[in-house]
Design a protein around this motif. Structure first.
Motif, mmCIF file in Angstrom:
data_model
loop_
_atom_site.group_PDB
_atom_site.id
_atom_site.type_symbol
_atom_site.label_atom_id
_atom_site.label_comp_id
_atom_site.label_asym_id
_atom_site.label_seq_id
_atom_site.Cartn_x
_atom_site.Cartn_y
_atom_site.Cartn_z
ATOM 1 N N MET A 76 0.843 -1.292 -0.158
ATOM 2 C CA MET A 76 0.022 -0.105 -0.162
ATOM 3 C C MET A 76 1.032 1.145 -0.150
ATOM 4 S SD MET A 76 -2.981 -0.953 2.987
ATOM 5 C CE MET A 76 -4.099 0.216 2.086
ATOM 6 N N ARG A 77 0.379 2.033 -0.490
ATOM 7 C CA ARG A 77 1.036 3.338 -0.674
ATOM 8 C C ARG A 77 1.360 4.234 0.578
ATOM 9 N NH1 ARG A 77 -2.721 5.624 -5.322
ATOM 10 N NH2 ARG A 77 -2.344 3.993 -6.572
ATOM 11 N N LEU A 78 0.292 3.949 1.554
ATOM 12 C CA LEU A 78 0.388 4.679 3.027
ATOM 13 C C LEU A 78 1.739 3.752 3.675
ATOM 14 C CD1 LEU A 78 -0.502 6.237 5.193
ATOM 15 C CD2 LEU A 78 -1.903 4.371 6.072
ATOM 16 N N VAL A 79 1.972 2.723 3.723
ATOM 17 C CA VAL A 79 2.890 1.929 4.023
ATOM 18 C C VAL A 79 4.290 2.632 3.806
ATOM 19 C CG1 VAL A 79 4.343 -0.242 4.641
ATOM 20 C CG2 VAL A 79 1.813 -0.056 5.003
ATOM 21 N N PHE A 80 4.457 2.927 2.229
ATOM 22 C CA PHE A 80 5.371 3.223 1.851
ATOM 23 C C PHE A 80 5.922 4.833 2.109
ATOM 24 C CE2 PHE A 80 7.221 6.042 -1.617
ATOM 25 C CZ PHE A 80 8.452 5.469 -1.675
ATOM 26 N N LEU A 123 7.141 1.826 14.139
ATOM 27 C CA LEU A 123 6.715 1.884 12.763
ATOM 28 C C LEU A 123 6.414 0.474 12.334
ATOM 29 C CD1 LEU A 123 6.756 3.231 9.826
ATOM 30 C CD2 LEU A 123 9.389 2.504 9.841
ATOM 31 N N VAL A 124 7.311 -0.544 12.790
ATOM 32 C CA VAL A 124 7.013 -1.899 12.416
ATOM 33 C C VAL A 124 5.796 -2.334 13.027
ATOM 34 C CG1 VAL A 124 7.930 -4.309 12.844
ATOM 35 C CG2 VAL A 124 9.519 -2.508 12.267
ATOM 36 N N SER A 125 5.479 -1.976 14.497
ATOM 37 C CA SER A 125 4.090 -2.298 14.842
ATOM 38 C C SER A 125 2.995 -1.685 14.493
ATOM 39 C CB SER A 125 4.090 -2.132 16.410
ATOM 40 O OG SER A 125 4.151 -0.808 16.453
ATOM 41 N N ASN A 126 3.258 -0.771 13.458
ATOM 42 C CA ASN A 126 1.726 -0.160 12.696
ATOM 43 C C ASN A 126 1.789 -0.818 11.213
ATOM 44 O OD1 ASN A 126 0.355 1.409 14.262
ATOM 45 N ND2 ASN A 126 2.165 2.826 14.308
ATOM 46 N N THR A 127 3.141 -1.188 10.842
ATOM 47 C CA THR A 127 3.412 -1.649 9.106
ATOM 48 C C THR A 127 2.401 -2.638 8.936
ATOM 49 O OG1 THR A 127 5.348 -0.558 8.964
ATOM 50 C CG2 THR A 127 4.876 -2.257 7.355
ATOM 51 N N PHE A 128 2.735 -3.921 9.805
ATOM 52 C CA PHE A 128 1.963 -4.980 9.378
ATOM 53 C C PHE A 128 0.424 -5.027 9.580
ATOM 54 C CE2 PHE A 128 6.426 -6.422 10.314
ATOM 55 C CZ PHE A 128 6.613 -6.774 8.925
ATOM 56 N N PRO A 129 -0.201 -4.654 10.567
ATOM 57 C CA PRO A 129 -1.423 -4.375 10.648
ATOM 58 C C PRO A 129 -2.177 -3.532 9.663
ATOM 59 C CG PRO A 129 -0.450 -4.070 12.990
ATOM 60 C CD PRO A 129 0.531 -4.111 12.009
ATOM 61 N N VAL A 130 -1.484 -2.292 9.374
ATOM 62 C CA VAL A 130 -1.937 -1.804 8.149
ATOM 63 C C VAL A 130 -1.949 -2.593 6.946
ATOM 64 C CG1 VAL A 130 -1.438 0.433 6.719
ATOM 65 C CG2 VAL A 130 -1.452 0.527 9.017
ATOM 66 N N LEU A 131 -1.093 -3.433 6.580
ATOM 67 C CA LEU A 131 -1.001 -4.090 5.543
ATOM 68 C C LEU A 131 -2.071 -5.182 5.390
ATOM 69 C CD1 LEU A 131 2.790 -4.424 4.951
ATOM 70 C CD2 LEU A 131 1.255 -3.320 3.636
ATOM 71 N N PHE A 132 -2.212 -5.677 6.737
ATOM 72 C CA PHE A 132 -2.910 -7.161 6.741
ATOM 73 C C PHE A 132 -4.589 -6.635 6.817
ATOM 74 C CE2 PHE A 132 -5.627 -9.869 9.271
ATOM 75 C CZ PHE A 132 -5.425 -10.928 8.692
ATOM 76 N N LEU A 133 -4.850 -5.655 7.668
ATOM 77 C CA LEU A 133 -6.064 -5.076 7.948
ATOM 78 C C LEU A 133 -6.687 -4.469 6.643
ATOM 79 C CD1 LEU A 133 -6.011 -4.186 11.575
ATOM 80 C CD2 LEU A 133 -6.938 -6.266 10.577
ATOM 81 N N GLY A 134 -5.600 -3.516 6.050
ATOM 82 C CA GLY A 134 -6.125 -2.543 4.753
ATOM 83 C C GLY A 134 -6.220 -3.670 3.807
ATOM 84 N N SER A 135 -5.422 -4.712 3.660
ATOM 85 C CA SER A 135 -5.663 -5.539 2.588
ATOM 86 C C SER A 135 -7.009 -6.279 2.702
ATOM 87 C CB SER A 135 -4.400 -6.605 2.267
ATOM 88 O OG SER A 135 -3.306 -5.998 2.088
ATOM 89 N N ALA A 136 -7.512 -6.665 3.852
ATOM 90 C CA ALA A 136 -8.652 -7.518 4.148
ATOM 91 C C ALA A 136 -9.496 -6.687 3.548
ATOM 92 C CB ALA A 136 -8.464 -8.047 5.668
ATOM 93 N N VAL A 137 -9.926 -5.343 4.181
ATOM 94 C CA VAL A 137 -10.822 -4.534 3.744
ATOM 95 C C VAL A 137 -10.934 -4.456 2.046
ATOM 96 C CG1 VAL A 137 -11.636 -2.069 3.805
ATOM 97 C CG2 VAL A 137 -10.700 -3.302 5.958
ATOM 98 N N TYR A 138 -9.854 -4.184 1.544
ATOM 99 C CA TYR A 138 -9.956 -4.117 -0.057
ATOM 100 C C TYR A 138 -10.369 -5.217 -0.647
ATOM 101 C CZ TYR A 138 -8.676 1.069 -0.057
ATOM 102 O OH TYR A 138 -8.817 2.150 0.153
ATOM 103 N N ILE A 139 -9.726 -6.417 -0.124
ATOM 104 C CA ILE A 139 -10.058 -7.772 -0.689
ATOM 105 C C ILE A 139 -11.545 -8.102 -0.550
ATOM 106 C CG2 ILE A 139 -9.900 -10.072 -0.641
ATOM 107 C CD1 ILE A 139 -6.702 -9.572 -0.211
ATOM 108 N N PHE A 140 -12.269 -7.901 0.876
ATOM 109 C CA PHE A 140 -13.430 -8.579 0.932
ATOM 110 C C PHE A 140 -14.540 -7.356 0.791
ATOM 111 C CE2 PHE A 140 -10.577 -11.255 3.483
ATOM 112 C CZ PHE A 140 -10.722 -12.469 2.896
ATOM 113 N N TYR A 141 -14.117 -6.515 0.970
ATOM 114 C CA TYR A 141 -15.216 -5.239 0.735
ATOM 115 C C TYR A 141 -14.696 -4.061 -0.331
ATOM 116 C CZ TYR A 141 -16.447 -7.632 5.082
ATOM 117 O OH TYR A 141 -17.011 -8.569 5.998
#
Length: 174
Positions: free
Chosen positions: A1-5, A50-68
Motif C-alpha cells: 500500500m502507498r500509505l506504508v511506503f 513503525l513496524v508495529s503499525n506496518t504489519f497491521p495496516v498491510l493485513f487489515l487494509g488488504s482485508a478491507v480491500y479484498i473482501f469489501y
C-alpha cells in the motif's frame, strides 16, 4: 500500500537527516495541529513503532480491500481522517503520531461489520480478525502516558460507526 511506503519514507527521512518530524503530529485544539490530521499517521517515533503499525495496516487494509472492495476507500478515509479529527478535538495537549488510530479503525470495522451484516462470510472475517487482533481492546484504555490511547479509542469508535452505517446500505453489497 502507498500509505506504508509513505510511513517508511517519512521514517527514513527522520533517520538519515537526523530530524524529528514529530511536529507533524496532531497537536489537539491548535491551528498548527491541524496539519497532523493529514500527516500524523506517517510519522513514527521509533523503528519498533513503525513496524508495529506496518504489519497491521498491510493485513487489515488488504482485508478491507479484498473482501469489501466497493466500500474499502470510504472505510479507509473514515479511519484515517475522522479518527484524526476526533483526536484533534479530544486529545491530550501532546503531539499524537503514528498509524495506530487507523489500525484500530480498520480492525474495529472488520469485527463489527460482520456482527452488523450477519452474513456468513462477514461473520467469518469478523471472527478471524477478532482472534488475531482481539487484544487491541486493551489499547483503548489510558495505560501509558507516551501512547495515544485517544487515537486507539477514536479509531475503534470510527471503525464501529463505519461498520454500522455501511452495513445498513444493502444495495452497495448486492
Amino acid at each position: 500500500m502507498r500509505l506504508v511506503f509513505l510511513m517508511w519514507l517519512s521514517f527514513s527521512i527522520q533517520l538519515y537527516c537526523q530530524v524529528d518530524l514529530g511536529f507533524l503530529g496532531i497537536l489537539p485544539r491548535t491551528v498548527s495541529g491541524l496539519t497532523g490530521i493529514l500527516t500524523a499517521p506517517l510519522i513514527h517515533g521509533s523503528f519498533s513503532h513503525l513496524v508495529s503499525n506496518t504489519f497491521p495496516v498491510l493485513f487489515l487494509g488488504s482485508a478491507v480491500y479484498i473482501f469489501y472492495d466497493r466500500i474499502a476507500t470510504q472505510v479507509f478515509f473514515h479511519g484515517y481522517f475522522l479518527t484524526n479529527v476526533l483526536v484533534w478535538v479530544i486529545g491530550r495537549p501532546y503531539y499524537h503520531i503514528g498509524a495506530s488510530g487507523l489500525v484500530y479503525a480498520l480492525a474495529s470495522f472488520l469485527i463489527f461489520f460482520g456482527i452488523f451484516r450477519r452474513n456468513f462470510r462477514s461473520i467469518i472475517i469478523s471472527s478471524i480478525v477478532l482472534i488475531i487482533y482481539g487484544g487491541l481492546i486493551y489499547g483503548i484504555y489510558p495505560q501509558n502516558t507516551f501512547i495515544s490511547w485517544e487515537s486507539h479509542l477514536m479509531g475503534f469508535i470510527v471503525g464501529m460507526g463505519s461498520a454500522f452505517g455501511l452495513s445498513k446500505i444493502r444495495k452497495v453489497y448486492s
